[in-house]
Motif scaffolding. Structure first.
Motif, mmCIF file in Angstrom:
data_model
loop_
_atom_site.group_PDB
_atom_site.id
_atom_site.type_symbol
_atom_site.label_atom_id
_atom_site.label_comp_id
_atom_site.label_asym_id
_atom_site.label_seq_id
_atom_site.Cartn_x
_atom_site.Cartn_y
_atom_site.Cartn_z
ATOM 1 N N PHE A 24 0.815 -1.211 0.000
ATOM 2 C CA PHE A 24 0.000 0.000 0.000
ATOM 3 C C PHE A 24 0.848 1.260 0.000
ATOM 4 C CE2 PHE A 24 -3.787 -2.141 2.346
ATOM 5 C CZ PHE A 24 -4.104 -2.822 1.190
ATOM 6 N N ALA A 25 1.890 1.278 0.793
ATOM 7 C CA ALA A 25 2.692 2.484 0.961
ATOM 8 C C ALA A 25 3.821 2.619 -0.058
ATOM 9 C CB ALA A 25 3.250 2.531 2.380
ATOM 10 N N PHE A 26 3.911 1.748 -1.033
ATOM 11 C CA PHE A 26 4.955 1.869 -2.049
ATOM 12 C C PHE A 26 4.834 3.206 -2.757
ATOM 13 C CE2 PHE A 26 5.542 -2.924 -3.001
ATOM 14 C CZ PHE A 26 6.438 -3.025 -1.967
ATOM 15 N N ARG A 27 5.987 3.859 -2.916
ATOM 16 C CA ARG A 27 6.045 5.110 -3.648
ATOM 17 C C ARG A 27 6.812 4.885 -4.947
ATOM 18 N NH1 ARG A 27 8.273 5.964 1.040
ATOM 19 N NH2 ARG A 27 10.209 6.572 0.035
ATOM 20 N N ILE A 38 13.145 -2.936 -6.620
ATOM 21 C CA ILE A 38 12.279 -2.209 -5.697
ATOM 22 C C ILE A 38 13.034 -2.077 -4.373
ATOM 23 C CG2 ILE A 38 10.122 -2.226 -4.407
ATOM 24 C CD1 ILE A 38 8.930 -3.992 -6.576
ATOM 25 N N PHE A 39 13.066 -0.864 -3.844
ATOM 26 C CA PHE A 39 13.700 -0.614 -2.555
ATOM 27 C C PHE A 39 12.616 -0.412 -1.508
ATOM 28 C CE2 PHE A 39 16.795 0.742 -5.677
ATOM 29 C CZ PHE A 39 17.945 0.137 -5.213
ATOM 30 N N PHE A 40 12.827 -0.990 -0.334
ATOM 31 C CA PHE A 40 11.868 -0.859 0.750
ATOM 32 C C PHE A 40 12.446 0.051 1.802
ATOM 33 C CE2 PHE A 40 10.985 -4.776 -1.363
ATOM 34 C CZ PHE A 40 9.624 -4.697 -1.542
ATOM 35 N N GLY A 41 11.623 0.895 2.317
ATOM 36 C CA GLY A 41 12.064 1.818 3.348
ATOM 37 C C GLY A 41 11.136 1.729 4.535
ATOM 38 N N GLY A 42 11.439 2.525 5.516
ATOM 39 C CA GLY A 42 10.572 2.570 6.690
ATOM 40 C C GLY A 42 10.760 1.356 7.581
ATOM 41 N N GLU A 51 16.092 -5.179 2.348
ATOM 42 C CA GLU A 51 16.939 -5.392 1.179
ATOM 43 C C GLU A 51 16.123 -5.244 -0.097
ATOM 44 O OE1 GLU A 51 19.249 -8.958 1.343
ATOM 45 O OE2 GLU A 51 19.765 -8.637 3.443
ATOM 46 N N PRO A 52 16.746 -4.717 -1.160
ATOM 47 C CA PRO A 52 16.016 -4.547 -2.420
ATOM 48 C C PRO A 52 15.560 -5.885 -2.997
ATOM 49 C CG PRO A 52 18.325 -3.897 -2.655
ATOM 50 C CD PRO A 52 18.124 -4.303 -1.243
ATOM 51 N N VAL A 53 14.496 -5.813 -3.769
ATOM 52 C CA VAL A 53 13.917 -6.997 -4.395
ATOM 53 C C VAL A 53 13.936 -6.790 -5.903
ATOM 54 C CG1 VAL A 53 11.760 -8.299 -4.691
ATOM 55 C CG2 VAL A 53 12.447 -7.524 -2.435
ATOM 56 N N PRO A 54 14.308 -7.815 -6.667
ATOM 57 C CA PRO A 54 14.292 -7.661 -8.121
ATOM 58 C C PRO A 54 12.868 -7.501 -8.646
ATOM 59 C CG PRO A 54 14.866 -9.919 -7.518
ATOM 60 C CD PRO A 54 14.762 -9.129 -6.246
ATOM 61 N N LEU A 55 12.732 -6.686 -9.651
ATOM 62 C CA LEU A 55 11.452 -6.438 -10.294
ATOM 63 C C LEU A 55 11.397 -7.268 -11.572
ATOM 64 C CD1 LEU A 55 8.923 -4.585 -10.155
ATOM 65 C CD2 LEU A 55 10.201 -2.951 -11.538
ATOM 66 N N THR A 56 10.388 -8.101 -11.707
ATOM 67 C CA THR A 56 10.277 -8.945 -12.891
ATOM 68 C C THR A 56 9.868 -8.102 -14.100
ATOM 69 O OG1 THR A 56 7.948 -9.477 -12.568
ATOM 70 C CG2 THR A 56 9.557 -10.927 -11.490
#
Length: 189
Positions: A24-27, A38-42, A51-56
């Motif tokens: 929901f909070a993805f920017r 994709i980088f996750f914050g917060g 840790e970042p996740v690869p985007l398919t």
């Protein structure tokens, strides 16, 4: 959101097995389209969760299309329809509508995490599944992994075919066969 939900949530792997509430909070600034990450914050549940996740490829294409449709109206991938400067807080209505429009019987959205784990388990070793699910132990996947009865059966069939070949009959004897009269039970594949 309905078409996006079918493509993105239908393939939970596109968000690395994240729970739907985390999405929901993805920017938009958390997605690096040049490097497909994709980088996750917060605040995150576990240390490795940030840790970042690869985007398919499919997720990249869908998200770029979604970004174009949004036209830069919100910093969030899933903005609130009432307050675009804030993320949505629930998808109950959207999820129900999406399933109905797709002709799929209702199931909790969280079950997609189980599907993600199961499908990834078909093709990836435990260490990859553990990393994608953000589990601290590979044993945790057993909670999320759906029954793999059919996959086990298919692999047993492959093993039998490799050992016995096609069409051969296995014979089981109850004791030693008597001379001239075999009491046997025949089983074939």
């Amino acid at each position: 959101m309905a078409h996006l939900s079918r493509r993105v949530t239908g393939g939970a792997s596109d968000f690395g097995g994240r729970t739907y509430t985390e999405r929901f909070a993805f920017r938009w600034d958390q997605i690096d389209f040049d490097h497909n990450v994709i980088f996750f914050g917060g605040k995150t549940k576990a240390e490795g969760s940030a840790e970042p996740v690869p985007l398919t490829g499919i997720a990249r294409d869908v998200l770029l299309r979604w970004k174009k449709e949004q036209g830069g109206k919100s910093p969030f991938l899933f903005p609130s329809p009432v307050k675009p400067d804030q993320p949505i807080t629930t998808v109950k209505t959207a999820w129900t509508t999406t399933l109905k429009n797709a002709g799929v019987a209702h199931f909790p959205i969280y079950h997609l995490r189980h599907v993600f784990c199961t499908r990834l388990s078909w093709v990836a070793p435990d260490t990859i599944v553990q990393r994608a699910m953000r589990h601290s132990s590979p044993e945790t996947k057993r909670h999320y992994q759906l029954s793999m009865l059919e996959q086990v059966r298919q692999n047993l069939e492959k093993a039998n075919e490799k050992v016995y070949g096609k069409g051969e009959v296995l014979r089981f004897y109850d004791g030693q066969p008597a001379a001239g009269t075999e009491e046997e039970m025949t089983a074939s594949k």
